[in-house]
Design an enzyme around this catalytic site. Structure first.
Site, PDB file in Angstrom:
ATOM      1  N   ASP A 124      36.330  42.969  61.945  1.00 46.39           N
ATOM      2  CA  ASP A 124      36.706  42.565  60.594  1.00 46.39           C
ATOM      3  C   ASP A 124      37.045  43.862  59.832  1.00 46.39           C
ATOM      4  O   ASP A 124      36.638  44.955  60.246  1.00 46.39           O
ATOM      5  CB  ASP A 124      35.524  41.824  59.976  1.00 46.39           C
ATOM      6  CG  ASP A 124      35.726  41.542  58.515  1.00 46.39           C
ATOM      7  OD1 ASP A 124      36.785  40.989  58.164  1.00 46.39           O
ATOM      8  OD2 ASP A 124      34.826  41.888  57.712  1.00 46.39           O
ATOM      9  N   ARG A 125      37.803  43.761  58.756  1.00 43.84           N
ATOM     10  CA  ARG A 125      38.162  44.981  58.027  1.00 43.84           C
ATOM     11  C   ARG A 125      37.209  45.238  56.847  1.00 43.84           C
ATOM     12  O   ARG A 125      36.414  46.166  56.877  1.00 43.84           O
ATOM     13  CB  ARG A 125      39.621  44.870  57.528  1.00 43.84           C
ATOM     14  CG  ARG A 125      40.225  46.196  57.101  1.00 43.84           C
ATOM     15  CD  ARG A 125      41.540  46.036  56.349  1.00 43.84           C
ATOM     16  NE  ARG A 125      41.314  45.625  54.957  1.00 43.84           N
ATOM     17  CZ  ARG A 125      42.294  45.435  54.065  1.00 43.84           C
ATOM     18  NH1 ARG A 125      43.561  45.597  54.406  1.00 43.84           N
ATOM     19  NH2 ARG A 125      41.999  45.069  52.838  1.00 43.84           N
ATOM     20  N   ASP A 126      37.283  44.381  55.823  1.00 46.31           N
ATOM     21  CA  ASP A 126      36.549  44.633  54.577  1.00 46.31           C
ATOM     22  C   ASP A 126      35.061  44.313  54.752  1.00 46.31           C
ATOM     23  O   ASP A 126      34.692  43.217  55.182  1.00 46.31           O
ATOM     24  CB  ASP A 126      37.136  43.783  53.438  1.00 46.31           C
ATOM     25  CG  ASP A 126      38.624  44.047  53.246  1.00 46.31           C
ATOM     26  OD1 ASP A 126      39.099  45.140  53.618  1.00 46.31           O
ATOM     27  OD2 ASP A 126      39.324  43.152  52.729  1.00 46.31           O
TER      28      ASP A 126
ATOM     29  N   TYR B  87      40.100  42.497  46.391  1.00 47.31           N
ATOM     30  CA  TYR B  87      41.446  42.446  46.975  1.00 47.31           C
ATOM     31  C   TYR B  87      42.071  43.837  46.931  1.00 47.31           C
ATOM     32  O   TYR B  87      42.614  44.255  45.905  1.00 47.31           O
ATOM     33  CB  TYR B  87      42.304  41.431  46.226  1.00 47.31           C
ATOM     34  CG  TYR B  87      41.743  40.035  46.284  1.00 47.31           C
ATOM     35  CD1 TYR B  87      41.782  39.305  47.484  1.00 47.31           C
ATOM     36  CD2 TYR B  87      41.166  39.433  45.167  1.00 47.31           C
ATOM     37  CE1 TYR B  87      41.256  38.032  47.564  1.00 47.31           C
ATOM     38  CE2 TYR B  87      40.635  38.152  45.242  1.00 47.31           C
ATOM     39  CZ  TYR B  87      40.684  37.459  46.440  1.00 47.31           C
ATOM     40  OH  TYR B  87      40.158  36.197  46.511  1.00 47.31           O
TER      41      TYR B  87
ATOM     42  N   HIS C 266      46.841  33.413  54.477  1.00 48.12           N
ATOM     43  CA  HIS C 266      46.730  32.089  53.852  1.00 48.12           C
ATOM     44  C   HIS C 266      45.425  31.918  53.085  1.00 48.12           C
ATOM     45  O   HIS C 266      44.475  32.655  53.279  1.00 48.12           O
ATOM     46  CB  HIS C 266      46.838  31.012  54.940  1.00 48.12           C
ATOM     47  CG  HIS C 266      48.057  31.167  55.803  1.00 48.12           C
ATOM     48  ND1 HIS C 266      47.998  31.568  57.122  1.00 48.12           N
ATOM     49  CD2 HIS C 266      49.372  31.031  55.502  1.00 48.12           C
ATOM     50  CE1 HIS C 266      49.229  31.649  57.617  1.00 48.12           C
ATOM     51  NE2 HIS C 266      50.076  31.346  56.660  1.00 48.12           N
TER      52      HIS C 266
ATOM     53  N   ASP D 224      31.039  40.943  58.689  1.00 55.42           N
ATOM     54  CA  ASP D 224      29.988  40.761  57.674  1.00 55.42           C
ATOM     55  C   ASP D 224      29.994  39.370  57.059  1.00 55.42           C
ATOM     56  O   ASP D 224      29.390  39.147  56.018  1.00 55.42           O
ATOM     57  CB  ASP D 224      30.134  41.815  56.562  1.00 55.42           C
ATOM     58  CG  ASP D 224      31.387  41.605  55.726  1.00 55.42           C
ATOM     59  OD1 ASP D 224      32.461  41.329  56.318  1.00 55.42           O
ATOM     60  OD2 ASP D 224      31.314  41.691  54.480  1.00 55.42           O
TER      61      ASP D 224
END
Ligand SMILES: [Mg+2]
Ligand SMILES: [Zn+2]
Length: 191
Positions: A15-17, A26, A97, A132
């Site tokens: 996952d990134r964030d 964002y 999306h 996370d």
């Protein structure tokens, strides 16, 4: 795990964030990217045994808060920093999306895991997802991979949503990488 040349390959889906970088909402500009201090050493260790992918839900695009272009610029910034550290990411998969769009590609739907299987010959059974959010763990389970839930990012806030008897929980990316590498060394491949 690397075995024979022709074997299907194992991967880590990140996952990134909240997993690689601070989750500050964002993110629309590379200047907002703040890596966790353990991210680079952890990925360097993992990349010795696994191919690396990033899979990120970016619902802000559908909501008109950020653009796909913004997200790609941020991702390219992340990739260039990792590349300078000698860490290659095979592909970054973005779902642009909103959940109510009912698209095929939003996590926890296993779309991007299946795509990596098809496009890159990834063996999902010996692959891991690290994230996370409970969706990251479900994403793994929905394709027969193994998930590790992180307490970094929004993890501690969502901890009550997961079954802690069934899900492997790690404080952050460093501990997740240690759990995985331990499994590799034991040749068990399971965590
Ligand atoms: Mg996240
Ligand atoms: Zn989607």
């Amino acid at each position: 795990m690397k075995t024979k040349e022709n074997d299907r390959r194992s991967a880590i889906f990140l996952d990134r964030d909240g997993t690689l970088i601070e989750d500050s909402g964002y993110i629309h500009d590379p200047s907002q990217v703040v890596f966790f201090e353990d991210t680079i050493p952890a990925l360097r260790c993992l990349s010795e045994y696994f191919l690396l992918f990033i899979v990120t839900n970016q619902t802000g695009i559908a909501k008109g808060i950020i653009s796909l272009q913004d997200v790609k610029r941020v991702n390219n910034h992340i990739l260039s920093i990792l590349a300078m550290e000698g860490i290659q990411v095979v592909e970054v998969y973005i779902c642009p999306h909103a959940r109510e769009d009912n698209c095929l590609c939003i996590k926890p739907k296993p779309f991007f895991l299946r795509k990596s299987e098809k496009d890159h010959g990834i063996d999902l059974k010996s692959s891991f997802v690290i994230g996370d959010h409970p969706h990251d763990v479900e994403f793994a389970e929905n394709a027969g991979a193994k998930g590790i839930f992180l307490l970094s990012g929004h993890g501690s806030k969502h901890l009550h949503e997961i079954d802690q008897n069934a899900v492997v929980v790690a404080r952050g990316i460093k501990e997740a990488s240690e759990i995985i590498l331990e499994a590799v060394k034991n040749r068990s491949g399971t965590i």
